[in-house]
Design a protein around this motif. Structure first.
Motif, mmCIF file in Angstrom:
data_model
loop_
_atom_site.group_PDB
_atom_site.id
_atom_site.type_symbol
_atom_site.label_atom_id
_atom_site.label_comp_id
_atom_site.label_asym_id
_atom_site.label_seq_id
_atom_site.Cartn_x
_atom_site.Cartn_y
_atom_site.Cartn_z
ATOM 1 N N SER A 134 -44.594 12.236 -66.725
ATOM 2 C CA SER A 134 -43.628 12.265 -65.626
ATOM 3 C C SER A 134 -44.331 12.150 -64.287
ATOM 4 O O SER A 134 -45.426 12.677 -64.095
ATOM 5 C CB SER A 134 -42.806 13.554 -65.660
ATOM 6 N N VAL A 135 -43.692 11.443 -63.387
ATOM 7 C CA VAL A 135 -44.179 11.339 -62.018
ATOM 8 C C VAL A 135 -42.969 11.117 -61.122
ATOM 9 O O VAL A 135 -42.065 10.348 -61.470
ATOM 10 C CB VAL A 135 -45.227 10.212 -61.851
ATOM 11 N N THR A 136 -42.933 11.833 -60.010
ATOM 12 C CA THR A 136 -41.868 11.649 -59.034
ATOM 13 C C THR A 136 -42.443 10.991 -57.802
ATOM 14 O O THR A 136 -43.409 11.493 -57.216
ATOM 15 C CB THR A 136 -41.222 13.004 -58.654
ATOM 16 N N ILE A 137 -41.876 9.866 -57.430
ATOM 17 C CA ILE A 137 -42.328 9.149 -56.242
ATOM 18 C C ILE A 137 -41.436 9.588 -55.085
ATOM 19 O O ILE A 137 -40.229 9.326 -55.095
ATOM 20 C CB ILE A 137 -42.258 7.630 -56.457
ATOM 21 N N PRO A 138 -42.002 10.273 -54.096
ATOM 22 C CA PRO A 138 -41.171 10.812 -53.012
ATOM 23 C C PRO A 138 -40.691 9.729 -52.051
ATOM 24 O O PRO A 138 -41.222 8.615 -52.017
ATOM 25 C CB PRO A 138 -42.118 11.789 -52.313
ATOM 26 N N SER A 139 -39.706 10.075 -51.257
ATOM 27 C CA SER A 139 -39.079 9.107 -50.352
ATOM 28 C C SER A 139 -39.928 8.797 -49.123
ATOM 29 O O SER A 139 -39.499 8.027 -48.262
ATOM 30 C CB SER A 139 -37.699 9.609 -49.918
ATOM 31 N N SER A 140 -41.119 9.369 -49.051
ATOM 32 C CA SER A 140 -42.050 9.031 -47.972
ATOM 33 C C SER A 140 -42.866 7.781 -48.293
ATOM 34 O O SER A 140 -43.405 7.121 -47.395
ATOM 35 C CB SER A 140 -43.006 10.209 -47.723
ATOM 36 N N VAL A 141 -42.979 7.449 -49.574
ATOM 37 C CA VAL A 141 -43.830 6.333 -50.012
ATOM 38 C C VAL A 141 -43.205 5.004 -49.609
ATOM 39 O O VAL A 141 -42.026 4.752 -49.863
ATOM 40 C CB VAL A 141 -44.053 6.376 -51.541
ATOM 41 N N THR A 142 -44.018 4.154 -48.966
ATOM 42 C CA THR A 142 -43.534 2.833 -48.559
ATOM 43 C C THR A 142 -44.114 1.700 -49.404
ATOM 44 O O THR A 142 -43.533 0.622 -49.468
ATOM 45 C CB THR A 142 -43.867 2.559 -47.077
ATOM 46 N N SER A 143 -45.263 1.941 -50.049
ATOM 47 C CA SER A 143 -45.843 0.881 -50.878
ATOM 48 C C SER A 143 -46.509 1.455 -52.120
ATOM 49 O O SER A 143 -47.114 2.522 -52.082
ATOM 50 C CB SER A 143 -46.871 0.068 -50.072
#
Length: 203
Positions: A134-143
């Protein structure tokens, strides 16, 4: 340097190149002369002197869980390469960048916490982390860089937040366990072969 268990960095060393210790699978600790003006060691982990960049984690350090120290803003290129003992990584808020090959072939890694301070996930950052479930990509990531999660066969679902503007080539190639992927923005640029050999995904 597979048979080298420890490295002592003298005071005279002021520059260490990218991936300098990337293939040192037998490494258990780094020691840095206290007079060194460029680098320091924190619990055997190599960092730059101000503690903002984590340069190298010893691949054979025995701990299974590691918390990125407070104050670190960047995880360097190949910093955790081939760290097979690690099963969990906790990245504290303040880290903005996960470098290229940062967790290359950490196939014991089961979970990773990415904070909302992270802006970019580098090329091949988690490539062949086959145990990652599992991995959660937060909404701060742009690329998300090319091949960032290539070969992560344990992943079953991914949500790409609408903050992500670009997904690199082959980012999820060979993630055969993926059965669900959600891309929240129609404006996201998607590279070539991003989901190739993702046999669990239906059309």
């Amino acid at each position: 340097c597979n048979g080298l268990p420890a490295v002592t960095i003298p005071s005279s060393v002021t520059s260490i190149g990218d991936m300098a210790f990337g293939d040192c699978s037998g490494m258990t600790s780094f020691t840095v002369d206290e007079a060194n003006t460029a680098y320091k060691s924190v619990d055997g982990v190599l960092m730059n002197k101000d503690g903002k960049t984590l340069i190298a984690y010893p691949a054979s350090k025995k701990e299974t869980t590691y918390i990125i120290p407070d104050g670190v803003t960047s995880i360097g290129e190949s910093a955790f390469s081939v760290c097979r003992s690690l099963t969990s990584i906790i990245i504290l808020s303040g880290v903005t960048e996960i470098g290229q090959n940062a967790f290359y072939f950490c196939n014991g890694l089961r979970s990773v916490t990415i904070p909302s301070s992270v802006i970019s996930i580098g090329n091949r950052a988690f490539i062949e982390c086959s145990g990652l479930t599992s991995v959660t990509i937060p909404s701060s990531v742009t690329s998300i860089g090319e091949s960032a999660f290539k070969g992560c066969r344990g992943l079953t679902s991914i949500t790409i937040p609408n903050s992500v503007t670009s997904i690199g080539d082959e980012t999820f190639r060979g993630c055969s366990g993926l059965t669900s992927i959600t891309i929240l923005s129609s404006e996201t640029s998607i590279g070539r072969y991003v989901f190739s050999y993702c046999s669990g995904l239906s059309d």
